[in-house]
Design a protein around this motif. Structure first.
Motif, short mmCIF file in Angstrom:
data_model
loop_
_atom_site.label_atom_id
_atom_site.label_comp_id
_atom_site.label_asym_id
_atom_site.label_seq_id
_atom_site.Cartn_x
_atom_site.Cartn_y
_atom_site.Cartn_z
N GLY A 1 2.66 14.31 -9.47
CA GLY A 1 3.65 15.33 -9.86
C GLY A 1 3.89 15.30 -11.36
O GLY A 1 3.93 16.34 -12.02
N GLY A 2 4.00 14.08 -11.92
CA GLY A 2 4.26 13.93 -13.36
C GLY A 2 3.11 14.44 -14.21
O GLY A 2 3.32 15.27 -15.10
N PHE B 1 4.11 5.76 -5.47
CA PHE B 1 3.91 5.88 -6.92
C PHE B 1 2.89 6.99 -7.22
O PHE B 1 3.10 7.82 -8.11
CB PHE B 1 3.41 4.55 -7.51
CG PHE B 1 2.81 4.72 -8.88
CD1 PHE B 1 3.61 4.94 -10.00
CD2 PHE B 1 1.42 4.71 -9.07
CE1 PHE B 1 3.06 5.14 -11.26
CE2 PHE B 1 0.86 4.90 -10.33
CZ PHE B 1 1.68 5.12 -11.43
N LEU B 2 1.76 7.01 -6.47
CA LEU B 2 0.72 8.00 -6.75
C LEU B 2 1.23 9.42 -6.55
O LEU B 2 0.85 10.33 -7.30
CB LEU B 2 -0.48 7.76 -5.82
CG LEU B 2 -1.49 6.72 -6.28
CD1 LEU B 2 -2.70 6.69 -5.36
CD2 LEU B 2 -1.94 6.99 -7.72
N GLY C 1 0.83 -1.21 0.00
CA GLY C 1 0.00 0.00 0.00
C GLY C 1 0.86 1.25 0.00
O GLY C 1 0.64 2.18 -0.78
N LEU C 2 1.89 1.27 0.86
CA LEU C 2 2.75 2.46 0.93
C LEU C 2 3.56 2.65 -0.35
O LEU C 2 3.80 3.77 -0.80
CB LEU C 2 3.65 2.41 2.16
CG LEU C 2 2.93 2.64 3.49
CD1 LEU C 2 3.92 2.63 4.65
CD2 LEU C 2 2.14 3.95 3.51
N LEU D 1 -1.85 14.06 3.18
CA LEU D 1 -1.43 13.45 1.91
C LEU D 1 -2.66 12.91 1.15
O LEU D 1 -2.78 13.08 -0.06
CB LEU D 1 -0.43 12.32 2.20
CG LEU D 1 0.23 11.67 0.99
CD1 LEU D 1 1.08 12.70 0.25
CD2 LEU D 1 1.11 10.49 1.42
N ALA D 2 -3.57 12.28 1.91
CA ALA D 2 -4.79 11.73 1.29
C ALA D 2 -5.59 12.86 0.64
O ALA D 2 -6.10 12.71 -0.48
CB ALA D 2 -5.64 11.03 2.35
N LEU D 3 -5.66 13.99 1.33
CA LEU D 3 -6.42 15.14 0.81
C LEU D 3 -5.78 15.69 -0.46
O LEU D 3 -6.46 15.95 -1.46
CB LEU D 3 -6.48 16.22 1.90
CG LEU D 3 -7.52 17.30 1.67
CD1 LEU D 3 -8.91 16.74 1.89
CD2 LEU D 3 -7.27 18.48 2.61
#
Ligand code: HEM
Length: 215
Positions: free
Chosen positions: A23-24, A17-18, A11-12, A188-190
């Protein structure tokens, strides 16, 4: 518990990756020409297939192990068992409780979205300089735009519970740092949820993106 450890670790890895992915693709909005250069250069990296293989393993391992653990929990606690309820109080707690209850649904939606998304943009990789045109062609379909926005919101909801839960599983959550880790995880989720929910709409509306995508 080894299964819990791997659910948290995969998960982490997906959260990492997300963060890089937002950012990409976010670069496409800020500087569409730089995004094309970045995409072309990324596709020429020799390590990319290894990274994609690891991503696939994490993307399949995470839901399969979660399913296995959910089944084991249900058997241990009986068919009437629901998710464990938190007794914490605070303005975020109702949303956090909803995120915890919906975790199998947000996860299933993300899996469905990923199948569509990877088929659309990765299976047939666009040629160099045509990445933005491919992204825009997908997002201009109204059902795709809706799916991308809903999947972004689902990712935010999934992470609202998932990041804190992973921290606990990995033994990182101590009484002394719990508040900071919880706040960081929720922040981070937000950011990821709002970013992935709003970015598809912003890309479709941006004249600069349309200009570069049009060639
Ligand atoms: C604004 C929304 C999004 C856009 C514009 C976008 C764009 C893209 C593009 C252009 C690619 C192809 C990359 C390449 O050619 O190497 C890609 C791949 C991918 N995306 Fe997204 N994406 C978005 C949201 C998401 C979300 C929310 C997730 C996860 C929940 C996700 C997961 C992936 C994965 C797993 C790949 C395959 C990576 C690879 O194999 O190289 N994307 N995305």
């Amino acid at each position: 518990m080894i299964v819990g450890f791997w659910i948290a670790a995969t998960g982490l890895a997906l959260v990492l990756f997300l963060t890089v992915h937002l950012g990409g693709v976010g670069m496409a909005l800020v500087d569409p020409t730089a995004f094309e250069v970045y995409a072309t250069s990324l596709h020429h990296q020799s390590w990319l297939p290894w990274l994609e293989f690891a991503l696939l393993a994490a993307g399949l391992g995470h839901p399969l192990l979660s399913l296995q653990r959910a089944r084991a929990n249900l058997q241990a606690r009986g068919p009437a068992a629901g998710p464990l309820r938190s007794r914490r109080q605070g303005p975020w707690e109702p949303l956090a409780a909803l995120a915890a209850r919906l975790i199998p649904w947000s996860g299933s939606l993300l899996l469905l979205f990923l199948a569509v998304h990877v088929l659309q943009l990765r299976w047939h990789r666009p040629s160099a300089g045509a990445e933005l045109a491919a992204v825009l062609a997908v997002l201009q379909e109204p059902w795709c735009l809706a799916l991308y926005a809903v999947a972004g919101a689902a990712a935010g909801l999934h992470l609202l519970h998932g990041v804190e839960s992973a921290g606990r599983r990995l033994g990182l959550l101590e009484p002394a740092n719990a508040a900071v880790l919880r706040l960081g995880g929720r922040g981070l989720a937000l950011v990821l949820g709002a970013g992935f929910a709003l970015l598809p709409i912003a890309l479709v509306l941006s004249p600069a993106v349309a200009r570069v995508a049009g060639g």
